[in-house]
Design a protein around this motif. Sequence first.
Motif, PDB file in Angstrom:
ATOM      1  N   UNK A   1       5.379  12.643  -6.584  1.00  0.00           N
ATOM      2  CA  UNK A   1       5.272  12.366  -8.015  1.00  0.00           C
ATOM      3  C   UNK A   1       6.303  13.165  -8.783  1.00  0.00           C
TER       4      UNK A   1
ATOM      5  N   UNK B   1       8.427   8.725  -6.815  1.00  0.00           N
ATOM      6  CA  UNK B   1       7.607   7.831  -7.620  1.00  0.00           C
ATOM      7  C   UNK B   1       7.688   8.296  -9.066  1.00  0.00           C
TER       8      UNK B   1
ATOM      9  N   UNK C   1       8.623  12.182   1.236  1.00  0.00           N
ATOM     10  CA  UNK C   1       7.743  11.267   0.513  1.00  0.00           C
ATOM     11  C   UNK C   1       8.557  10.426  -0.453  1.00  0.00           C
TER      12      UNK C   1
ATOM     13  N   UNK D   1       3.446   9.775  -1.455  1.00  0.00           N
ATOM     14  CA  UNK D   1       4.267   9.613  -2.652  1.00  0.00           C
ATOM     15  C   UNK D   1       4.620  10.984  -3.209  1.00  0.00           C
TER      16      UNK D   1
ATOM     17  N   UNK E   1       5.840  17.244  -8.115  1.00  0.00           N
ATOM     18  CA  UNK E   1       4.567  17.954  -7.940  1.00  0.00           C
ATOM     19  C   UNK E   1       4.290  18.156  -6.469  1.00  0.00           C
TER      20      UNK E   1
ATOM     21  N   UNK F   1       1.096  18.616  -4.568  1.00  0.00           N
ATOM     22  CA  UNK F   1      -0.365  18.697  -4.674  1.00  0.00           C
ATOM     23  C   UNK F   1      -0.951  19.660  -3.662  1.00  0.00           C
ATOM     24  N   UNK F   2      -0.314  19.805  -2.519  1.00  0.00           N
ATOM     25  CA  UNK F   2      -0.841  20.688  -1.492  1.00  0.00           C
ATOM     26  C   UNK F   2      -0.864  22.147  -1.916  1.00  0.00           C
TER      27      UNK F   2
ATOM     28  N   UNK G   1       0.812  -1.201   0.000  1.00  0.00           N
ATOM     29  CA  UNK G   1       0.000   0.000   0.000  1.00  0.00           C
ATOM     30  C   UNK G   1       0.856   1.267   0.000  1.00  0.00           C
ATOM     31  N   UNK G   2       0.543   2.156  -0.902  1.00  0.00           N
ATOM     32  CA  UNK G   2       1.211   3.458  -0.922  1.00  0.00           C
ATOM     33  C   UNK G   2       0.113   4.494  -1.051  1.00  0.00           C
ATOM     34  N   UNK G   3      -0.213   5.175   0.010  1.00  0.00           N
ATOM     35  CA  UNK G   3      -1.238   6.210  -0.104  1.00  0.00           C
ATOM     36  C   UNK G   3      -0.709   7.333  -0.977  1.00  0.00           C
ATOM     37  N   UNK G   4      -1.591   7.962  -1.736  1.00  0.00           N
ATOM     38  CA  UNK G   4      -1.060   8.985  -2.637  1.00  0.00           C
ATOM     39  C   UNK G   4      -0.546  10.204  -1.891  1.00  0.00           C
ATOM     40  N   UNK G   5      -0.860  10.329  -0.599  1.00  0.00           N
ATOM     41  CA  UNK G   5      -0.184  11.436   0.078  1.00  0.00           C
ATOM     42  C   UNK G   5       1.114  11.026   0.751  1.00  0.00           C
TER      43      UNK G   5
END
Lengths: 395, 530
Positions: A31, A100, A97, A29, A51, A53-54, A23-27
């Motif tokens: 990118x 990825x 993070x 990782x 990136x 995202x925040x 499992x890798x939560x997208x928060x």
Amino acid sequence: MKLFRVLVFSLFFCLLLTGCWDRKEINDIAFVLATGIDKESNLYRVTLQIALPGQMGAIGSAGGSGGTGGGKSWLLDSATGNSIRDANQRQQESLSRLLYFSHRRIIVIGENMARAGIEPIIEVISSVPQNRVSSYVLATRGAAKNALNNQTKMEKFPAEKIRKVADIWMNNPPTIKDVANVLQTEGIDLTLPLLAEVKKNQLTPEDVKEYINIDGLAVFKRDKLVGSLEGNQARGILLATNKAETPIVTFRVPQTNGRVSILCRNYKVDLQPTIQNNKINLTINFKADVYVLANESNAALGTGDIIQKIEQAAASEVEKEIQDGVRTLQQKYHSDALGIGDTLYRHNPKVWNRYKDNWDTLYPKIPVKVNALIHIEQTGSLTTPLGPRQGDLSK
Amino acid sequence: MLRKLRKPRLLGAGKDLEKTLASTALVDTNETLSTDIIKNEQKLREIFSNCFDIVFRPITVHGQTRMLLVYVDGLNDIKQLNQVVLKPTMFEGLPEGLGKLERLGEIVEQQLVAVARTKTVMQLSEVVQSVLTANVAILADGESIALIADIKSWAKRAVEEPASEPVVRGPRDGFTETLRTNTSMLRLKVKSPRFKMEAIVVGNVSQTDIVIAYIDGIANESVLEEVRQRVNRIQIDGIIESGYVEEFIEDAPFSPFPTVQNTERPDVVAASLLEGKVAVLIDGTPFALVVPFTFWAALQSAEDYYERFIYATFIRWVRFLLLNMALFLPSLYVAVTTFHPQMIPTNLLLSFAAAREQSPFPAMVEALIMELMFEGLREAGVRLPKAVGSAVSIVGALVIGQAAVQAGIVSAPMVIVVATTGIASFGIPRYNFGIAYRLLRFPMLILAGMFGLFGVTAGALALLIHLVSLRSFGIPYLSPLAPQNRQGIKDIMVRMPRWALHSRPELIVGEDTTRVPKGQKPGPNRGGGT
């Protein structure tokens, strides 16, 4: 029966014991959207565009501290290492993070790196499944790290901007897969779109903005950068390799007093090698359906044989562009970017096998002839230009 | 120790049950009526002791011959009773026309009351039974038989539009709680002597009437026999709703998928009967059961056959899509975002990432919370009195939809996913089938959270295996697709026009397989016109 049930149950709970191991939560990782690779003496400098995202100002952060805080929505992180992986490892040490790579849009290769040879890069990138082989590969003048550090207004990320610019600039920009293919094939050399920073004057002379754009083709010999083609020469090569995206050609038409621009809608290029007296000749057949975009001359398009004249003028302009580009490739860079060797091999493998050992000396001397056939399909909604009077028209 | 304690209690309960049974149906099974009306009255009064609603109406004519009327108050048409029994006997005297009577008892003997349905019974238990099933029992002195007159009439709900299965186009009548009304509605739709209705009484205490309806020749004999056997096998104290029967006759009690269809619509039942299915109607509930039930029947609404076929086909495909969304959407979202972010287009992924930036929970936990919350909202919406019902939607929309997202506790894409899934699960026409899908969403979600797409695939495969192995009254659940049948598929993947649906479902139907003779496609050159 009871034992069986107990067994089934305990086996089921064994399944639960595994938890969520992948499992890798997208928060969790990071990118990576772009990688820039430079060579500094004998170290690799890897620059990652990540990136944030925040900072993207999405819903959910509306009332929070994030939001459109004015910060960039991306982060540039650079490190050096003995190898690309080594450099990545260094970067990971300072990142909260997990890096990825499967959403990487572009890979930018710095000039020093390209001159030193890009084979090790392609090797390391294509051997890991997480690296997407559909990322575009571009070369840059100067260092790759600078090319990535360029704020854009229209897109959220420079990587996205560069990718889209490349998409508009040429047909199917080379991806890692294409690059690896070309490097693997005999008788063809690599060309990559070439990024450069340019300064453009805006409204006033003081208002100078720095842009990153594509201003030519980086020409490689094997995996090493040898030079670049710009302007019409670059377009000639794109046309000859079927990679120009809706090219617009502007030229003068004889017996008229101005320029005509045409847009090649559909075009087809065909390389035809012939062997006569043990000598290789190459004919490039270029066929295009075009339409007239702009007619600044006094040519009245609806009448007489002026259309044929324009078609001929356009053909000779295209011939000249391709000829120019190919000649520069042959004589200046000795780089077979058109894949003449490969074409020869496809037409006649035996001949190719005979010549391939001294192809490098042979290639610059191959005479190349270009036959362009232009057919005007549309002349726009006007046949005669609105400006000149009837008497001034050339028919 | 426990067992010792429990055993006597169980025994006691059994005895109680026997007692109650004895007082209604089984008492004095063989006891016949006596000729002495006073004795009969005493016995009946004893049986109906403390039954506030039983009326005993003695009639004395000429001071000698005595009659007794026994009935349940509120279940009979009193006006008619006055008209046809009381008035003639008390004021108009014995008939003097065609059949001249010597004594009053002959009224009973010859069934001389102006009521359409009468019969005579000899046994006390039969009298009791008849009275309880809303008949009037007429006893006369000197006769050891009783006349049973059927003038049933009680407060009924009117025939209304079925609330659970509304249609835009189609009949608007729905079943009611009265079995007789329901059977009459069916008889109106299928006016054929081949349409049979077999009645069975089930429920030792409740004595509920159950009707097995089918069309002779069209229904499959083996299915019919199976239904008869399964219904006859039921031993229960009482039946209140069709669900009681369903649980006794269904094929796979532990499967989340229903193997018995229920419907409130007489047109659906009639259409099913014409397909060769068998219906079970139960007194006291508007829901009829229809067997066999297949996966595809669950995805067909009555309106599919009333609207034109192009639209019906389109809407069927939409349903297939909704069905898969209802089951897989949350688990796919969880699997893809937590295990395979490389599968999402970059821009979409970055939007997800931006929305999830502040989420404190893993995606799976978030999905579980939201799905449970949604189920809670749905349940609250159903159970709440209508007056406060709108409060639920306000709270749901504001708290869950808005505040939770703004507070960053739940991410916006998750709300979208859960809402879409909810809508999708309501797009399944058969409510009881949709329940199966709503339930299976949760194990699927856990599989997705633990194993990613691998888990989803494994779950889907397990589900498929289960569905393929399921049968409803001997008919494979996925037929006519899984054991494939070309004629059947015409009504599964698409809905062919009526004139092209030539045969009834092959596996379900009995002997009479042709539904629509061939060659009825409308066109300009067909005979009959000018």
